[in-house]
Design a protein around this motif. Structure first.
Motif, short mmCIF file in Angstrom:
data_model
loop_
_atom_site.label_atom_id
_atom_site.label_comp_id
_atom_site.label_asym_id
_atom_site.label_seq_id
_atom_site.Cartn_x
_atom_site.Cartn_y
_atom_site.Cartn_z
N LEU A 60 0.32 12.21 0.96
CA LEU A 60 0.28 10.83 0.47
C LEU A 60 1.64 10.37 -0.04
O LEU A 60 2.07 9.25 0.23
CB LEU A 60 -0.75 10.70 -0.65
CG LEU A 60 -2.21 10.66 -0.23
CD1 LEU A 60 -3.11 10.65 -1.47
CD2 LEU A 60 -2.49 9.45 0.61
N ALA A 61 2.32 11.23 -0.79
CA ALA A 61 3.60 10.85 -1.38
C ALA A 61 4.66 10.62 -0.31
O ALA A 61 5.38 9.62 -0.34
CB ALA A 61 4.05 11.93 -2.37
N VAL A 62 4.76 11.52 0.65
CA VAL A 62 5.78 11.37 1.70
C VAL A 62 5.46 10.18 2.60
O VAL A 62 6.35 9.39 2.94
CB VAL A 62 5.92 12.68 2.51
CG1 VAL A 62 6.79 12.48 3.73
CG2 VAL A 62 6.49 13.78 1.64
N THR B 113 6.29 7.01 0.73
CA THR B 113 7.72 6.86 0.51
C THR B 113 8.44 6.42 1.78
O THR B 113 9.41 5.66 1.73
CB THR B 113 8.32 8.19 0.01
OG1 THR B 113 7.65 8.58 -1.18
CG2 THR B 113 9.80 8.07 -0.27
N VAL B 114 7.98 6.87 2.92
CA VAL B 114 8.68 6.62 4.18
C VAL B 114 8.34 5.25 4.78
O VAL B 114 9.11 4.73 5.60
CB VAL B 114 8.35 7.77 5.17
CG1 VAL B 114 8.85 7.50 6.55
CG2 VAL B 114 8.94 9.06 4.66
N ILE B 115 7.26 4.63 4.38
CA ILE B 115 6.84 3.34 4.97
C ILE B 115 7.95 2.28 4.93
O ILE B 115 8.22 1.63 5.94
CB ILE B 115 5.53 2.83 4.35
CG1 ILE B 115 4.36 3.64 4.90
CG2 ILE B 115 5.30 1.36 4.66
CD1 ILE B 115 3.02 3.22 4.35
N PRO B 116 8.66 2.06 3.81
CA PRO B 116 9.73 1.05 3.84
C PRO B 116 10.85 1.37 4.81
O PRO B 116 11.40 0.48 5.47
CB PRO B 116 10.25 1.02 2.40
CG PRO B 116 9.16 1.58 1.59
CD PRO B 116 8.45 2.56 2.45
N PHE B 117 11.20 2.64 4.95
CA PHE B 117 12.26 3.02 5.89
C PHE B 117 11.81 2.82 7.33
O PHE B 117 12.59 2.35 8.16
CB PHE B 117 12.68 4.48 5.65
CG PHE B 117 13.18 4.72 4.26
CD1 PHE B 117 14.37 4.15 3.82
CD2 PHE B 117 12.45 5.49 3.38
CE1 PHE B 117 14.83 4.36 2.53
CE2 PHE B 117 12.89 5.70 2.09
CZ PHE B 117 14.09 5.14 1.66
N ALA C 252 0.83 -1.21 0.00
CA ALA C 252 0.00 0.00 0.00
C ALA C 252 0.87 1.26 0.00
O ALA C 252 0.53 2.24 -0.66
CB ALA C 252 -0.92 0.00 1.22
N GLY C 253 1.98 1.22 0.73
CA GLY C 253 2.90 2.35 0.73
C GLY C 253 3.51 2.61 -0.63
O GLY C 253 3.66 3.77 -1.05
N GLY C 254 3.83 1.55 -1.34
CA GLY C 254 4.37 1.72 -2.69
C GLY C 254 3.35 2.33 -3.64
O GLY C 254 3.67 3.20 -4.45
N ILE C 255 2.11 1.89 -3.52
CA ILE C 255 1.05 2.46 -4.36
C ILE C 255 0.80 3.92 -4.00
O ILE C 255 0.67 4.78 -4.89
CB ILE C 255 -0.25 1.63 -4.21
CG1 ILE C 255 -0.04 0.23 -4.82
CG2 ILE C 255 -1.43 2.32 -4.86
CD1 ILE C 255 -1.14 -0.75 -4.51
N MET C 256 0.77 4.22 -2.70
CA MET C 256 0.57 5.61 -2.26
C MET C 256 1.70 6.51 -2.76
O MET C 256 1.45 7.62 -3.24
CB MET C 256 0.52 5.69 -0.72
CG MET C 256 -0.80 5.28 -0.14
SD MET C 256 -0.86 5.20 1.67
CE MET C 256 0.23 6.44 2.23
N ALA C 257 2.94 6.04 -2.63
CA ALA C 257 4.08 6.85 -3.05
C ALA C 257 4.06 7.07 -4.56
O ALA C 257 4.24 8.20 -5.02
CB ALA C 257 5.38 6.18 -2.62
N GLY C 258 3.83 6.01 -5.31
CA GLY C 258 3.83 6.14 -6.77
C GLY C 258 2.75 7.09 -7.26
O GLY C 258 3.03 8.02 -8.03
N MET C 259 1.53 6.87 -6.80
CA MET C 259 0.44 7.74 -7.24
C MET C 259 0.62 9.16 -6.72
O MET C 259 0.35 10.13 -7.44
CB MET C 259 -0.90 7.17 -6.77
CG MET C 259 -1.32 5.93 -7.52
SD MET C 259 -2.90 5.29 -6.99
CE MET C 259 -3.97 6.66 -7.26
N GLY C 260 1.07 9.29 -5.48
CA GLY C 260 1.24 10.62 -4.90
C GLY C 260 2.27 11.46 -5.64
O GLY C 260 2.01 12.62 -5.98
N TRP C 261 3.44 10.87 -5.93
CA TRP C 261 4.48 11.64 -6.62
C TRP C 261 4.10 11.96 -8.06
O TRP C 261 4.34 13.07 -8.55
CB TRP C 261 5.82 10.91 -6.56
CG TRP C 261 6.46 10.93 -5.20
CD1 TRP C 261 6.73 9.86 -4.42
CD2 TRP C 261 6.87 12.08 -4.47
NE1 TRP C 261 7.29 10.26 -3.24
CE2 TRP C 261 7.40 11.62 -3.24
CE3 TRP C 261 6.85 13.44 -4.71
CZ2 TRP C 261 7.90 12.49 -2.27
CZ3 TRP C 261 7.36 14.31 -3.75
CH2 TRP C 261 7.87 13.83 -2.55
#
Length: 178
Positions: free
Chosen positions: A98-100, A103-107, A63-72
């Motif tokens: 959404l983008a930040v 993006t930060v979820i994996p870290f 979900a974090g990857g989808i949020m980051a991709g769509m957000g950016w």
């Protein structure tokens, strides 16, 4: 003084009651099979909990990857195509959040894997901690828009959010221990 000889453990019949409990000695000591069954059941339960937690965390990472991709992507499109009016400005802050956060979820997941030994982080904790970063980015951008963001303000804003998160984690750990 003469000491009375104590009976050896092998000389006590198995049906003799143990003085402290009043139970026969066979009932006081569990058999090896029942101990190993309890241990294997506990290990199985722990394995299943870890498996559910891993699936839960994998869902949060996806979900974090989808949020980051769509957000950016949408944020870049908004910045390049929209005039700086009221609605696009609000949309900018929402997409930045959404983008930040995505993006930060994996870290955050990696830091929790390395640093959280006792209480592993669920996907809700990962998302909440990532949302603190998103909120910090949006607040900093809002303050920068009015030219009132300074290094001390950013430091104390980050410190306040960090302290709130520490207190939330301490409360979760205390409630899970009781």
């Amino acid at each position: 003084m003469s000491e009375t000889p104590q009976p050896q453990p092998s000389s006590i019949p198995s049906s003799t009651p143990i003085p402290s409990t009043g139970l026969p000695s066979t009932a006081a000591t569990p058999s090896k099979k029942s101990v190993s069954a309890e241990v294997s059941a506990a290990r199985l339960a722990q394995h299943l909990r870890r498996k559910r937690l891993r699936a839960d965390q994998n869902g949060a990472l996806i979900a974090g990857g989808i949020m980051a991709g769509m957000g950016w992507v949408l944020l870049v499109r908004l910045v390049h195509t929209s005039p700086p009016l009221a609605f696009p400005r609000w949309l900018f802050f929402i997409l930045l959040f959404l983008a930040v956060t995505g993006t930060v979820i994996p870290f955050v997941w990696y830091l929790n894997q390395r640093l959280s030994r006792y209480t592993p982080a669920t996907s809700g904790v990962l998302l909440r901690q990532s949302m603190w970063f998103g909120m910090f980015a949006v607040t900093a951008m809002w303050l920068q828009l009015t030219r009132s963001l300074t290094a001390p303000i950013a430091f104390f804003l980050a410190l306040a959010m960090g302290v709130i998160e520490v207190f939330l984690r301490l409360r979760e750990r205390a409630s899970s221990n009781s």
